[in-house]
Design an enzyme around this catalytic site. Structure first.
Site, PDB file in Angstrom:
ATOM      1  N   SER A 146     -46.362  51.865 -35.825  1.00  9.63           N
ATOM      2  CA  SER A 146     -46.379  52.221 -34.410  1.00  9.63           C
ATOM      3  C   SER A 146     -47.212  51.274 -33.547  1.00  9.63           C
ATOM      4  O   SER A 146     -46.808  50.160 -33.294  1.00  9.63           O
ATOM      5  CB  SER A 146     -46.851  53.669 -34.255  1.00  9.63           C
ATOM      6  N   ASP A 150     -43.459  37.987 -30.792  1.00 10.72           N
ATOM      7  CA  ASP A 150     -42.445  37.715 -29.768  1.00 10.72           C
ATOM      8  C   ASP A 150     -42.907  36.662 -28.765  1.00 10.72           C
ATOM      9  O   ASP A 150     -42.096  35.888 -28.245  1.00 10.72           O
ATOM     10  CB  ASP A 150     -42.084  38.992 -29.021  1.00 10.72           C
ATOM     11  N   LYS A 179     -41.817  52.097 -37.195  1.00 17.99           N
ATOM     12  CA  LYS A 179     -41.898  53.347 -36.432  1.00 17.99           C
ATOM     13  C   LYS A 179     -41.942  52.990 -34.947  1.00 17.99           C
ATOM     14  O   LYS A 179     -42.964  52.583 -34.439  1.00 17.99           O
ATOM     15  CB  LYS A 179     -43.136  54.131 -36.861  1.00 17.99           C
TER      16      LYS A 179
END
Length: 561
Positions: free
Chosen positions: A302, A313, A327
């Site tokens: 998470s 990214d 998750k």
């Protein structure tokens, strides 16, 4: 009402709490149709519920019966939508904040014993002189023995209001008789950053184990202290291994320590309009350019995946370790009647590239909880800021994968039977002190002492080879080959036992690493365990190596690799 990114239910920490003003509405079908279906089915359910209690042949506990139904309904949705009864609210508070009233120690059950496995530095258990390995045989008036150990809720007995006391009767290795220890409970707040330090003279290290309130401030403070103490620090390792997640705003602010103001960090999308939000970095970064390596593993979930996904990214850091848990769902807590609550999944979150790291199939999990194999055809490709390809549908895949060590059967059995743990407890009693954590080593003499201890404990185990060989002999008995090959079978059996007898010596290296970790923890607690691992931890070594090689670091973050 609160919005939550929750970790897997098998772990015990809630992952995200975020205030929201949610409007109630349905967008997939006309409101009238949905409301009629709800009313109709609630009427059917209520009458059925009353009929069971009126007519069923045996008595039915109404609360347990309803809880069974609630849990079954919610389980059909996803693993993270669940009901919190009034009696569970205190646990929920701990999961959300990392705070509780207690003695400040991890207590577990092993071999029908209740044992302190890790006391927290600076808290009542340590101040009262309690040690890892101490067995608790009585809590106030509640005696603990083999017959009732499975039924007693030790956590509830130990927790309580700060400033109140609890008396523990302790059985300690090397101490002839049990003794009483009175411990004054305190407000326990588990640190998000249990350790910060230098791996070597160039690479800093920060361990982040949670995302409860104040996590970003703790990380920022840790980095600033490292830079102040070591101005020539050339790189930083952020360790998120085993971190189940925490508050969304903390994940955003921690990411903001490394990325520019205004940079997109995470987006949430759900059915309701209020769940559609885009979160960006709100301030200037603390370390905008310092080379960064983020450690993740199968239990990084998470909020941990938000931070690691953002760093990947935006090509801000190299991700090292194993694929994360996967998750990517957001839960909202809503109040119900009688002080109960429900956590319901309301959205998914997406990293800057636009990918969602939620595992495609909730049930596609390995035994350890990690993401199972995902067909390429089910995954979508996205690109990082530099144009590198990343995929969705199954956690964050590391840029540098480090395989986990596969322990031999003898090592696994030593752990399962608590031989390593108990030897460390005995060693702590027999030795008043040891060298500093980074200097302590398992010498030949110490390891010989451990082997002798295994003999005293009458340590035995069965290897996979022995199990398969036993099946082979049974098959040969059935097919009438055993008698003709009796001498050969006995020779193989003897050879297996001879080789097995050498396993403690043959696999010394992996056993010694675990032994060192456990012994150091007895003297220097968690901080010592972390420091002593730097020279043998494969992920830390891989991260330090890439950070010390600027060319390799830049190549890893570029398209042309």
């Amino acid at each position: 009402m609160r919005k939550i990114l929750q970790k897997p239910r098998a772990w015990l920490v809630v992952l995200l709490v975020l205030p929201l003003g949610l409007s109630v509405g349905f967008y997939s079908r006309p409101a009238g149709d949905v409301h009629f279906e709800i009313t109709r089915n609630m009427d059917i359910f209520g009458k059925m519920y009353r009929e069971i209690h009126t007519s069923y042949v045996d008595d039915v506990d109404p609360t347990d019966f309803m809880r069974t139904g609630i849990d079954a309904m919610l389980k059909s949705l996803d693993p993270y939508t669940n009901y919190i009864s009034a009696s569970e609210i205190e646990d929920y508070r701990f999961q959300s904040t990392g705070q509780y009233g207690g003695i400040g120690a991890v207590v577990g059950k092993m071999d029908k014993r209740v044992v302190i496995t890790e006391p927290y530095e600076g808290y009542p258990a340590v101040k009262a002189g309690l040690l890892a390995g101490d067995e608790i045989i009585q809590i106030d008036q509640e005696v603990i023995n083999e017959d009732n150990v499975g039924e007693i809720d030790v956590r509830d007995l130990l927790r309580g209001q700060p400033k109140t006391t609890v008396t523990l009767k302790i059985k300690r290795v090397g101490t002839p008789k049990p003794f009483d220890v009175e411990v004054e409970r305190a407000d326990i707040r588990i640190k998000n950053v249990p350790y910060k330090g230098m791996v070597d003279d160039q690479v800093g290290y920060v361990s982040l184990t949670g995302f409860t309130p104040g996590a970003a401030k703790e990380v920022k403070s840790a980095i600033e202290e490292l830079r102040k103490a070591t101005p020539d620090m050339k790189g930083l390792i952020l360790d998120l291994r085993g971190n189940p997640g925490g508050l969304l705003y903390e994940a955003i602010d921690i990411s903001n320590l490394f990325v520019p103001q205004g940079e997109k960090i995470v987006e949430t999308r759900g059915k309701m309009e209020s769940s559609l939000k885009n979160y960006t970095a709100r301030s200037n970064p603390t370390v905008p350019n310092m080379p960064l390596a983020v450690l993740i593993n199968r239990r990084s979930a998470s909020a941990s995946e938000i931070v690691s996904g953002v760093m990947q990214d935006l090509d801000r850091g190299v991700i090292v370790g194993q694929r994360s848990f996967g998750k990517g769902l957001v839960q909202t807590t809503r109040p119900l009647s009688y002080n109960s609550q429900i956590k319901v999944t309301t959205a998914k979150y997406y990293t800057p590239s636009g990918r969602c790291i939620q595992a495609i199939d909730y049930s596609n999990r390995n035994e350890d909880g990690s993401v199972g194999k995902i067909p390429d055809s089910l995954q979508n490709s996205f690109t990082t800021a530099a144009g590198r390809t990343v995929k969705d549908g199954g956690g964050v895949e590391p840029d540098i994968e480090v395989e986990l060590p596969e322990y031999h059967t003898v090592t696994r059995e030593l752990l399962r039977q608590n031989i390593v743990f108990d030897f460390a407890s005995q060693y702590r009693v027999d030795h008043e002190s040891i060298p500093p954590a980074r200097e302590f080593q398992i010498t030949d003499a110490l390891y010989a002492e451990f082997i002798a201890y295994c003999g005293q404990r009458e340590f035995t185990f069965e290897t996979k080879t022995e199990k398969e060989f036993a099946r082979l002999k049974e098959l040969m008995e059935e097919e009438k080959y055993a008698e003709a090959l009796d001498a050969e079978l006995k020779a193989i059996d003897a050879k297996i036992h001879t080789e097995k007898g050498q396993d403690l010596k043959d696999f010394r290296n992996e056993i010694a690493r675990l032994l060192k970790d456990e012994i150091v923890g007895r003297y220097y607690l968690r901080v010592g365990k972390i420091e002593s691992s730097f020279n043998s931890d494969p992920e830390v070594l891989a991260a330090a190596k890439i950070l010390q090689n600027p060319a390799a670091y830049q190549k890893t973050l570029s398209v042309e690799q």
